[in-house]
Design an enzyme around this catalytic site. Structure first.
Site, PDB file in Angstrom:
ATOM      1  N   ALA A  20       0.834  -1.209   0.000  1.00  4.00           N
ATOM      2  CA  ALA A  20       0.000   0.000   0.000  1.00  4.00           C
ATOM      3  C   ALA A  20       0.866   1.256   0.000  1.00  4.00           C
ATOM      4  O   ALA A  20       0.648   2.180  -0.792  1.00  4.00           O
ATOM      5  CB  ALA A  20      -0.924  -0.007   1.216  1.00  4.00           C
ATOM      6  N   SER A  44       9.701   0.703   8.560  1.00  2.00           N
ATOM      7  CA  SER A  44      10.609   0.131   9.544  1.00  2.00           C
ATOM      8  C   SER A  44      11.016  -1.269   9.114  1.00  2.00           C
ATOM      9  O   SER A  44      10.181  -2.175   9.050  1.00  2.00           O
ATOM     10  CB  SER A  44       9.892   0.082  10.902  1.00  2.00           C
ATOM     11  N   ILE A  50       3.709  -7.500   5.513  1.00  2.00           N
ATOM     12  CA  ILE A  50       2.958  -8.757   5.634  1.00  2.00           C
ATOM     13  C   ILE A  50       3.517  -9.829   4.686  1.00  2.00           C
ATOM     14  O   ILE A  50       3.425 -11.019   4.968  1.00  2.00           O
ATOM     15  CB  ILE A  50       1.447  -8.521   5.408  1.00  2.00           C
ATOM     16  N   VAL A  52       2.647 -11.084   1.875  1.00  7.79           N
ATOM     17  CA  VAL A  52       1.792 -11.849   0.966  1.00  7.79           C
ATOM     18  C   VAL A  52       1.052 -10.833   0.074  1.00  7.79           C
ATOM     19  O   VAL A  52       1.314  -9.646   0.154  1.00  7.79           O
ATOM     20  CB  VAL A  52       0.784 -12.753   1.724  1.00  7.79           C
ATOM     21  N   ALA A  55      -1.570 -11.976  -6.008  1.00  9.86           N
ATOM     22  CA  ALA A  55      -2.462 -12.174  -7.155  1.00  9.86           C
ATOM     23  C   ALA A  55      -3.289 -10.918  -7.342  1.00  9.86           C
ATOM     24  O   ALA A  55      -3.758 -10.319  -6.375  1.00  9.86           O
ATOM     25  CB  ALA A  55      -3.378 -13.364  -6.911  1.00  9.86           C
ATOM     26  N   LYS A  83      -2.081 -13.812 -15.416  1.00  5.78           N
ATOM     27  CA  LYS A  83      -3.221 -14.457 -14.755  1.00  5.78           C
ATOM     28  C   LYS A  83      -4.487 -14.192 -15.567  1.00  5.78           C
ATOM     29  O   LYS A  83      -4.797 -13.042 -15.867  1.00  5.78           O
ATOM     30  CB  LYS A  83      -3.361 -13.878 -13.331  1.00  5.78           C
ATOM     31  N   PRO A 101     -13.355 -16.436 -15.100  1.00  3.89           N
ATOM     32  CA  PRO A 101     -12.374 -15.830 -16.011  1.00  3.89           C
ATOM     33  C   PRO A 101     -12.426 -14.303 -16.003  1.00  3.89           C
ATOM     34  O   PRO A 101     -13.456 -13.711 -15.672  1.00  3.89           O
ATOM     35  CB  PRO A 101     -12.836 -16.343 -17.378  1.00  3.89           C
ATOM     36  N   THR A 349      -8.667  -9.103  -4.232  1.00  3.72           N
ATOM     37  CA  THR A 349      -9.201  -7.745  -4.330  1.00  3.72           C
ATOM     38  C   THR A 349      -8.480  -6.696  -3.481  1.00  3.72           C
ATOM     39  O   THR A 349      -8.738  -5.504  -3.648  1.00  3.72           O
ATOM     40  CB  THR A 349     -10.693  -7.750  -3.933  1.00  3.72           C
ATOM     41  N   ILE A 351      -5.274  -5.601  -3.236  1.00  2.00           N
ATOM     42  CA  ILE A 351      -4.389  -4.658  -3.935  1.00  2.00           C
ATOM     43  C   ILE A 351      -5.248  -3.745  -4.807  1.00  2.00           C
ATOM     44  O   ILE A 351      -4.998  -2.549  -4.923  1.00  2.00           O
ATOM     45  CB  ILE A 351      -3.319  -5.418  -4.748  1.00  2.00           C
TER      46      ILE A 351
HETATM   47  C1  LIG Z   1      -3.160 -14.378   3.845  1.00  2.00           C
HETATM   48  C2  LIG Z   1      -3.239 -13.174   2.946  1.00  2.00           C
HETATM   49  C3  LIG Z   1      -3.190 -13.344   1.565  1.00  2.00           C
HETATM   50  C4  LIG Z   1      -3.316 -12.233   0.708  1.00  2.00           C
HETATM   51  N1  LIG Z   1      -3.347 -12.401  -0.648  1.00  2.00           N
HETATM   52  C5  LIG Z   1      -3.627 -11.344  -1.455  1.00  2.00           C
HETATM   53  C6  LIG Z   1      -3.727 -11.480  -2.861  1.00  2.00           C
HETATM   54  O1  LIG Z   1      -3.533 -12.545  -3.434  1.00  2.00           O
HETATM   55  N2  LIG Z   1      -4.042 -10.395  -3.591  1.00  2.00           N
HETATM   56  C7  LIG Z   1      -4.242  -9.177  -3.022  1.00  2.00           C
HETATM   57  O2  LIG Z   1      -4.578  -8.222  -3.723  1.00  2.00           O
HETATM   58  N3  LIG Z   1      -4.072  -9.003  -1.699  1.00  2.00           N
HETATM   59  C8  LIG Z   1      -3.793 -10.050  -0.911  1.00  2.00           C
HETATM   60  N4  LIG Z   1      -3.642  -9.862   0.434  1.00  2.00           N
HETATM   61  C9  LIG Z   1      -3.671  -8.508   0.975  1.00  2.00           C
HETATM   62  C10 LIG Z   1      -2.315  -7.848   0.718  1.00  2.00           C
HETATM   63  O3  LIG Z   1      -1.298  -8.640   1.282  1.00  2.00           O
HETATM   64  C11 LIG Z   1      -2.283  -6.451   1.326  1.00  2.00           C
HETATM   65  O4  LIG Z   1      -3.419  -5.746   0.920  1.00  2.00           O
HETATM   66  C12 LIG Z   1      -1.068  -5.707   0.836  1.00  2.00           C
HETATM   67  O5  LIG Z   1       0.094  -6.459   1.036  1.00  2.00           O
HETATM   68  C13 LIG Z   1      -0.952  -4.361   1.511  1.00  2.00           C
HETATM   69  O6  LIG Z   1      -0.457  -4.464   2.801  1.00  2.00           O
HETATM   70  P1  LIG Z   1      -0.102  -3.109   3.573  1.00  2.00           P
HETATM   71  O7  LIG Z   1       0.905  -2.372   2.766  1.00  2.00           O
HETATM   72  O8  LIG Z   1      -1.377  -2.430   3.881  1.00  2.00           O
HETATM   73  O9  LIG Z   1       0.480  -3.615   4.946  1.00  2.00           O
HETATM   74  P2  LIG Z   1       1.980  -4.255   5.381  1.00  2.00           P
HETATM   75  O10 LIG Z   1       2.509  -5.051   4.261  1.00  2.00           O
HETATM   76  O11 LIG Z   1       1.703  -4.891   6.662  1.00  2.00           O
HETATM   77  O12 LIG Z   1       2.856  -2.972   5.529  1.00  2.00           O
HETATM   78  C14 LIG Z   1       2.813  -2.170   6.686  1.00  2.00           C
HETATM   79  C15 LIG Z   1       4.001  -1.244   6.688  1.00  2.00           C
HETATM   80  O13 LIG Z   1       3.909  -0.372   7.808  1.00  2.00           O
HETATM   81  C16 LIG Z   1       5.147  -0.350   8.474  1.00  2.00           C
HETATM   82  N5  LIG Z   1       4.917  -0.059   9.884  1.00  2.00           N
HETATM   83  C17 LIG Z   1       4.000  -0.614  10.726  1.00  2.00           C
HETATM   84  N6  LIG Z   1       4.132  -0.109  11.964  1.00  2.00           N
HETATM   85  C18 LIG Z   1       5.133   0.802  11.888  1.00  2.00           C
HETATM   86  C19 LIG Z   1       5.765   1.654  12.835  1.00  2.00           C
HETATM   87  N7  LIG Z   1       5.408   1.675  14.128  1.00  2.00           N
HETATM   88  N8  LIG Z   1       6.771   2.447  12.409  1.00  2.00           N
HETATM   89  C20 LIG Z   1       7.180   2.445  11.125  1.00  2.00           C
HETATM   90  N9  LIG Z   1       6.632   1.639  10.186  1.00  2.00           N
HETATM   91  C21 LIG Z   1       5.631   0.842  10.571  1.00  2.00           C
HETATM   92  C22 LIG Z   1       5.721  -1.741   8.254  1.00  2.00           C
HETATM   93  O14 LIG Z   1       7.104  -1.764   8.451  1.00  2.00           O
HETATM   94  C23 LIG Z   1       5.356  -1.940   6.784  1.00  2.00           C
HETATM   95  O15 LIG Z   1       6.294  -1.303   5.967  1.00  2.00           O
HETATM   96  C24 LIG Z   1      -3.462 -10.951   1.285  1.00  2.00           C
HETATM   97  C25 LIG Z   1      -3.441 -10.788   2.670  1.00  2.00           C
HETATM   98  C26 LIG Z   1      -3.349 -11.881   3.496  1.00  2.00           C
HETATM   99  C27 LIG Z   1      -3.349 -11.679   4.989  1.00  2.00           C
END
Ligand SMILES: Cc1cc2nc3c(=O)[nH]c(=O)nc-3n(C[C@H](O)[C@H](O)[C@H](O)COP(=O)(O)OP(=O)(O)OC[C@H]3O[C@@H](n4cnc5c(N)ncnc54)[C@H](O)[C@@H]3O)c2cc1C
Length: 500
Positions: A20, A44, A50, A52, A55, A83, A101, A349, A351
């Site tokens: 994100a 950080s 996370i 993952v 797709a 895909k 599809p 969905t 991403i």
């Molecule tokens: C099991 C699973 C499978 C998934 N599969 C898919 C998929 O196939 N397709 C899809 O579209 N989405 C999927 N998703 C969702 C997708 O993984 C997330 O939407 C995407 O990775 C975005 O994550 P994020 O950036 O919001 O959070 P994160 O990846 O958790 O990033 C958070 C960031 O915040 C930083 N941060 C947190 N706290 C602090 C702090 N105190 N100080 C400084 N930095 C901090 C962390 O270091 C990190 O950089 C899946 C999720 C899960 C749980």
């Protein structure tokens, strides 16, 4: 260059560097950098991401286009693959499978949706299955891939595609892109937010080493913790886990296969489902399950038992809660990604919802006076996007004949959102499907899933009665044959990746 407006946002701060955060930073670097004083992303390494989310769905192509990304370079950098949709195994009943599809299935005729025409003639000789009218499904079934063609006479004009990619490489790719375009990266753990006593706006965030990063607009991409929207702004979380009871996952990579499937596979299991996402260098796998119905050890055992190739690492557990914050934008904080909400990855969905959030934020980009009208419209649009995706995912669980485990008995018989009830009732009676507002999933997507899950309408669209059934069945057979013939001629997916 200055925006020439004394009230304009000057400093944009992005909190978090997962998918994100870096998607937002890349888009900001591309379209906002010239008009802002600074764009800073704080992440950080000690906390990490996370890891993952691999797709996607076709609108990702629009995001890459906005950034001006070359597809070949993108696939190479992210070990990406093409895909064409998702194969669902054992969802309607054990032993069944169907394909959801991308792209168009068949052609509407005389104002009647194609799935209605097909359903009307489904028992006619040679008409075959719904998925035979989807070029994406036919290519996928044959392990083939080609880019869509604009010529409407070609079956390839119906094909659409998205990508699978390595999540860590994707964030790294966007990071270089954003930094090249002026985004500053600040490493460090955020320990506190500083709020304006009068307005409640975030003025700055403070890092562990006492660095203070001030800004006008803060994008909370801090993951499940939701540091700014959830913690500092105290926006409540609407829990949807009674409709979507899966709350854990265990993920493991396995060896890449010689032939790379151009689709995601979702295999339903006793208390959830397992994904398989083929990349160039490895296959991603994960088992999403409901902890109320399955122990962690059993979930891990099932994951490993269902792999197609040798595991390449130790399984990694993940926990989540399904739902969304009541607002995605509060005061001067906008949440993107997991900090705003989460819906399990059954239809890939998340991403996309990040991308939606970015494009709507850019379309409603505020000034420093933060008028309610922009914020309210953003919240209305985003909340409805989340709810529409929720209904689509809930339909996969609810529309099933499975009665073989307590989990399936629960989801099959549970109460569902009213919006979904109406939709299912319209379909059950006469196969009718309507697309509301600018919701993501098309009539064709709903038809593929409801039919695939085993829901057969009680009657046909009355408008079909005016059509020439024999002539239409003949035209449909020709279309079906054209898809089969084209699928046979296309290059294998692996070769198509090499050729970009
Ligand atoms: C099991 C699973 C499978 C998934 N599969 C898919 C998929 O196939 N397709 C899809 O579209 N989405 C999927 N998703 C969702 C997708 O993984 C997330 O939407 C995407 O990775 C975005 O994550 P994020 O950036 O919001 O959070 P994160 O990846 O958790 O990033 C958070 C960031 O915040 C930083 N941060 C947190 N706290 C602090 C702090 N105190 N100080 C400084 N930095 C901090 C962390 O270091 C990190 O950089 C899946 C999720 C899960 C749980």
């Amino acid at each position: 260059m200055s925006r020439g407006d004394g009230n304009a946002i000057r400093d944009l701060v992005i909190v978090g560097g997962g998918t994100a955060g870096w998607m937002m930073a890349a888009a900001a670097g591309r379209v906002l950098a010239g008009g802002l004083r600074s764009i800073t992303l704080i992440e950080s390494d000690a906390i990490g991401t996370i890891g993952v989310g691999e797709a996607t769905i076709p609108p990702i192509l629009g995001f890459n286009e906005l950034l001006g990304i070359d597809e070949r370079a993108f696939l190479e950098a992210t070990q990406g693959t093409f895909k064409l949709g998702i194969e669902f195994e054992n969802w309607g009943r054990p032993g069944t499978r169907y394909f959801h599809p991308f792209g168009r299935t068949g052609r509407d005729f005389d104002g009647i949706a194609f799935h209605q025409l097909w359903s009307w003639l489904r028992d006619a000789e040679g008409v075959g299955s719904l998925e035979e009218y989807s070029m994406s499904a036919m290519a996928a079934r044959n392990g083939k891939f080609a880019h869509p063609q604009a010529d409407p006479r070609s079956p390839l004009s119906n094909l659409q595609y998205a990508y699978h990619f390595d999540a860590t490489s994707y964030a790294a790719f966007l990071r270089s892109y954003a930094i090249e375009r002026g985004v500053a990266r600040q490493e460090g753990r955020i320990v506190d937010g500083e709020l304006d006593g009068e307005t409640g706006h975030v003025l700055a965030v403070k890092l562990e080493d006492s660095t203070r990063v001030a800004g006008d607009l803060f994008i909370d991409c801090s993951g499940f913790r939701s540091m700014l929207l959830g913690e500092a702004m105290d926006v409540p979380f609407t829990d949807w886990s009674h409709w979507l009871p899966c709350d854990r996952a265990v993920a493991v990579p396995s060896a890449a296969k010689e032939q790379i499937a151009p689709y995601t596979r979702s295999r339903a299991l006793a208390a959830g489902w397992q994904w398989r996402i083929p990349l160039q260098h490895r296959t991603g796998n994960g088992h999403v399950y409901a902890s109320a119905y399955m122990e962690d050890a059993e979930a891990e055992r099932l994951l490993l038992a269902n792999l197609d190739s040798e595991p390449a690492d130790d399984p990694r557990p993940l926990r989540f809660r399904t739902g969304v914050r009541e607002k995605l934008w509060e005061r001067n904080v906008v949440a993107l990604g997991l900090s705003g909400g989460f819906l399990e990855p059954l239809e890939s969905t998340s991403i996309h919802l990040i991308q939606t959030g970015i494009s709507k934020l850019l379309a409603l980009f505020p000034d420093r006076d933060f008028t309610d009208v922009e914020r309210d419209e953003y919240n209305r649009l985003m909340t409805s996007s989340y709810a529409a995706v929720r209904d689509f995912i809930v339909a996969h669980y609810h529309v099933t004949q499975r009665d073989d485990t307590p989990f399936w008995n629960y989801v099959r018989t549970m109460d569902i959102p009213d919006s979904l009830k109406t939709r299912l009732e319209l379909y059950r009676r006469k196969g009718r499907i309507f697309r509301y507002d600018d919701e993501l999933f098309t009539v064709g997507s709903w038809a593929a899933v409801l039919e695939g899950q085993g829901m057969k309408p009680l009657g046909s669209d009355p408008l079909c009665a005016a059509l020439d059934a024999d002539g239409l069945a003949q035209a449909m057979r020709r279309m079906k044959q054209a898809h089969h013939a084209m699928a046979a001629r296309l290059p294998l997916h692996r070769n198509a990746i090499g050729g970009g």
